[in-house]
Design a protein around this motif. Structure first.
Motif, mmCIF file in Angstrom:
data_model
loop_
_atom_site.group_PDB
_atom_site.id
_atom_site.type_symbol
_atom_site.label_atom_id
_atom_site.label_comp_id
_atom_site.label_asym_id
_atom_site.label_seq_id
_atom_site.Cartn_x
_atom_site.Cartn_y
_atom_site.Cartn_z
ATOM 1 N N SER A 1 17.436 48.860 67.295
ATOM 2 C CA SER A 1 17.717 49.448 65.982
ATOM 3 C C SER A 1 16.628 49.130 64.968
ATOM 4 N N SER A 2 15.960 47.983 65.125
ATOM 5 C CA SER A 2 14.873 47.650 64.199
ATOM 6 C C SER A 2 13.731 48.637 64.306
ATOM 7 N N SER A 3 13.616 49.301 65.481
ATOM 8 C CA SER A 3 12.525 50.258 65.666
ATOM 9 C C SER A 3 12.746 51.550 64.886
ATOM 10 N N ARG A 4 13.872 51.675 64.207
ATOM 11 C CA ARG A 4 14.064 52.818 63.307
ATOM 12 C C ARG A 4 13.059 52.763 62.151
ATOM 13 N N ASP B 1 25.945 43.294 72.441
ATOM 14 C CA ASP B 1 24.691 42.742 72.951
ATOM 15 C C ASP B 1 23.631 42.689 71.843
ATOM 16 N N GLN B 2 23.022 41.524 71.675
ATOM 17 C CA GLN B 2 22.043 41.347 70.607
ATOM 18 C C GLN B 2 20.745 42.105 70.865
ATOM 19 N N ARG B 3 20.531 42.577 72.088
ATOM 20 C CA ARG B 3 19.337 43.374 72.363
ATOM 21 C C ARG B 3 19.316 44.666 71.554
ATOM 22 N N LEU B 4 20.490 45.089 71.117
ATOM 23 C CA LEU B 4 20.568 46.293 70.295
ATOM 24 C C LEU B 4 19.824 46.138 68.973
ATOM 25 N N ASP B 5 19.712 44.909 68.489
ATOM 26 C CA ASP B 5 19.033 44.698 67.216
ATOM 27 C C ASP B 5 17.540 45.002 67.319
ATOM 28 N N LEU B 6 16.940 44.686 68.466
ATOM 29 C CA LEU B 6 15.538 45.045 68.669
ATOM 30 C C LEU B 6 15.382 46.556 68.664
ATOM 31 N N LYS C 1 19.259 60.371 68.883
ATOM 32 C CA LYS C 1 20.649 59.923 68.765
ATOM 33 C C LYS C 1 20.899 58.821 69.785
ATOM 34 N N ILE C 2 21.610 57.794 69.371
ATOM 35 C CA ILE C 2 22.029 56.729 70.290
ATOM 36 C C ILE C 2 23.544 56.626 70.182
ATOM 37 N N GLU C 3 24.221 57.386 71.030
ATOM 38 C CA GLU C 3 25.683 57.418 70.981
ATOM 39 C C GLU C 3 26.271 56.270 71.798
ATOM 40 N N GLN D 1 23.568 50.394 64.491
ATOM 41 C CA GLN D 1 22.139 50.461 64.181
ATOM 42 C C GLN D 1 21.808 49.897 62.802
ATOM 43 N N LEU D 2 22.842 49.448 62.091
ATOM 44 C CA LEU D 2 22.652 48.755 60.816
ATOM 45 C C LEU D 2 22.990 47.272 60.922
ATOM 46 N N ARG D 3 23.321 46.806 62.106
ATOM 47 C CA ARG D 3 23.900 45.465 62.265
ATOM 48 C C ARG D 3 23.019 44.371 61.675
ATOM 49 N N ASN D 4 21.716 44.492 61.827
ATOM 50 C CA ASN D 4 20.827 43.432 61.336
ATOM 51 C C ASN D 4 20.401 43.643 59.890
ATOM 52 N N ARG D 5 21.076 44.591 59.193
ATOM 53 C CA ARG D 5 20.719 44.875 57.788
ATOM 54 C C ARG D 5 21.895 44.699 56.830
ATOM 55 N N ILE D 6 23.077 44.376 57.367
ATOM 56 C CA ILE D 6 24.294 44.322 56.551
ATOM 57 C C ILE D 6 24.643 42.884 56.200
ATOM 58 N N GLY D 7 24.987 42.665 54.929
ATOM 59 C CA GLY D 7 25.431 41.347 54.489
ATOM 60 C C GLY D 7 26.882 41.079 54.840
ATOM 61 N N ARG D 8 27.810 41.845 54.229
ATOM 62 C CA ARG D 8 29.247 41.682 54.493
ATOM 63 C C ARG D 8 29.876 43.055 54.696
ATOM 64 N N ILE D 9 30.927 43.104 55.531
ATOM 65 C CA ILE D 9 31.721 44.327 55.719
ATOM 66 C C ILE D 9 33.129 44.061 55.213
#
Length: 534
Positions: free
Chosen positions: A208-211, A201-206, A17-19, A320-328
């Motif tokens: 979350s990609s490790s999922r 912070d964009q470091r979160l994308d690295l 979990k990453i709360e 944790q989906l930020r780098n996978r979503i097109g539009r919200i």
């Protein structure tokens, strides 16, 4: 590249979990918005910390009573008093600006309600405290009742910015064992690693990609700034084994609907994917055929958020989906109501710049179909909250309506919708028909107290059987599913709901399902996870 660096490729464990935390409290949607976080700090969190320090035994005893789940008692032990005292001192010291803003805002609103009856409000601006100057507008409604509008856009990135309060909390605690989001901060514990980091912070994308993709553990340690002394514990959250994924992508000819539990539904065709109210379990369970975060598709074209409640707008999942979503797609808020912060600005603070605000009956064209925003009655205790909408989807000649926690108390609304959009094939309706009272979620925003009788009458409720049936009748549905009852174990820490067969919600849901079946419709109460093909 060193051998260690190239060989130490890891994945986040499925159950890690990453709360997201704000001042060590679980960051639900309202804690992203500076003004609302300030009000929650001043009038909910600080008083609860003080109460626990004064009477830890009362809190510990109450937290063991299932009937008090979701109440105002910290789910901690008496031995945690020193840690809680330190958290309180740190909060008062470092978040004094947020607390002062909240105090000044409520005092000004009380003053307006008491003294202003229709005369010009120009004199107000000369007396504004420094914390509010340039951030509020005093206005009247058409019945000469005063109110305040916050310039919410200016609160972000100014002296009221709350990014410094933000952290990530790593743990492997089971979903059903997590502390309730409203009443218990995440204090330091042996099973946790807490890393300071603004949510944008964009470091979160690295991370979350490790999922679903391997990354270098050394690179993660360095990028996230994890102290070397925590290396061994932090490494426990990762594995060298790729995750098991249950057909996340779809290429069939029809429409696949995957139910991830509660109000989270994924609609997929071979050309588009739409995820509604993403809130998923992280804990796999083959016996229950659970769909987990790892079963979401690699690309999600649209995310549709129905409203700004903790079980529908989940920063933990969205980050944790930020780098996978097109539009919200989100509804527009009411800037004149403290209880209705902008979801667009909140998402921007999470690092999303792909957000579209929709008004009722707005539509977005998608491959082979359309997504429409529909008006939404109920579930907000009669407050003037605009940021709520239901979702209509027509794709490949199939139509679906997800009304979330709407209350069908005026069937004419759905008659008018049917006149505009036509009949609906498949309905998903929430039936939390005996929700929490007004003050449970919104009490921190009230400038003046509400009487107990009024509080109990104004609930966060959706449809009962009769109201849900009126929606079916007006829309001519072929199937009707009850969903969003919050009974999945991974919802316990945000919903706080434990129904019995005698609970009104279960009685009304069963009654509605039977009414539908008696009329020849396919109907059932959804629970857990499911894959359906249409």
């Amino acid at each position: 590249m060193s051998a260690v660096y190239s060989e130490d490729q890891v994945y986040l464990k499925n159950d890690t979990k990453i709360e997201p935390l704000s001042c060590r409290w679980y960051a639900w949607g309202h804690l992203l918005s500076p003004a609302q976080q300030a009000l929650n700090l001043a009038f909910r969190q600080v008083p609860m910390l003080k109460s626990f320090i004064a009477s830890p035994g009362v809190h510990e005893a109450a937290s063991k009573n299932p009937e008090l789940l979701g109440g105002t008692f910290l789910e901690l032990k008496q031995g945690d008093v020193p840690v809680v005292r330190a958290l309180l001192q740190d909060t008062l010291q470092h978040s004094s600006g947020l607390i002062q803003f909240a105090d000044d805002l409520i005092k000004l609103d009380r003053q307006l309600q008491k003294t202003e009856t229709g005369h010009s409000l120009d004199h107000i601006y000369k007396k504004l405290p420094a914390s509010l100057a340039g951030l509020v507008e005093a206005t009247y409604d058409l019945n000469h009742r005063p109110s305040l509008r916050l310039f919410e856009e200016l609160l972000y990135g100014t002296g009221l910015s709350n990014a410094y309060t933000q952290e990530l909390c790593f743990s492997d605690m089971k979903d059903e064992d997590r502390n309730f989001f409203l009443n218990t901060p995440r204090i330091d514990a042996p099973g946790r690693v807490i890393v300071p980091m603004p949510f944008s912070d964009q470091r979160l994308d690295l991370l979350s990609s490790s999922r679903i993709s391997s990354v270098s553990f050394n690179e993660l340690m360095s990028s996230l700034g994890v102290d070397e002394s925590l290396r061994e514990r932090f490494r426990d959250f990762f594995t060298a084994t790729p995750p098991s994924r249950n057909q996340p992508n779809y290429s069939g000819d029809g429409v696949r609907v995957r139910y991830f539990g509660h109000a989270c539904v994924l609609i997929q065709t071979d050309a588009v994917s739409i995820l509604i109210d993403p809130f998923v379990t992280w804990d796999a369970n083959e016996a229950e055929a659970r769909l987990t975060f790892n079963d979401l598709p690699d690309v999600i074209d649209y995310v549709f958020l129905t409203h700004n409640h903790q079980d529908h707008f989940c920063p933990e999942v969205l980050l944790q989906l930020r780098n996978r979503i097109g539009r919200i797609l989100v509804p527009r808020n009411n800037a004149h109501n403290f209880a209705d912060p902008s979801m667009r600005l909140a998402l921007k603070s999470l690092g999303f710049f792909n957000v579209d605000v929709m008004d009722p009956m707005d539509s977005v064209e998608i491959p082979d179909g359309v997504i429409s925003s529909l008006p939404f009655y109920g579930e907000h205790a009669d407050l003037s909250i605009s940021s709520k909408h239901a979702m209509y989807v027509k794709v490949k000649q199939r139509s679906f309506l997800f009304v979330a926690d709407s209350d069908g108390k005026d069937h004419h609304l759905y008659r008018r919708i049917a006149e505009r959009l036509g009949k609906v094939d498949h309905l998903f309706v929430g039936m939390e028909c005996n929700g929490a009272p007004l003050t449970w979620l919104y009490g921190t925003y009230l400038s003046n107290p509400v009487g107990r009788k009024d509080d109990e009458s104004r609930r966060l409720s959706g449809s009962d059987a009769a109201h849900a049936w009126s929606i079916v009748e007006e829309l001519g549905c072929k199937t009707a599913y009850v969903y969003a009852l919050g009974q999945e174990p991974w919802l316990k820490f945000v919903a706080g709901l434990q129904y019995t067969p005698e609970s009104k919600q279960i009685i009304e849901s069963n009654k509605f399902v039977q009414m539908c079946r008696d009329a020849g419709l396919t109907s059932e109460c959804l629970f857990g996870c499911r894959t359906m093909d249409f």
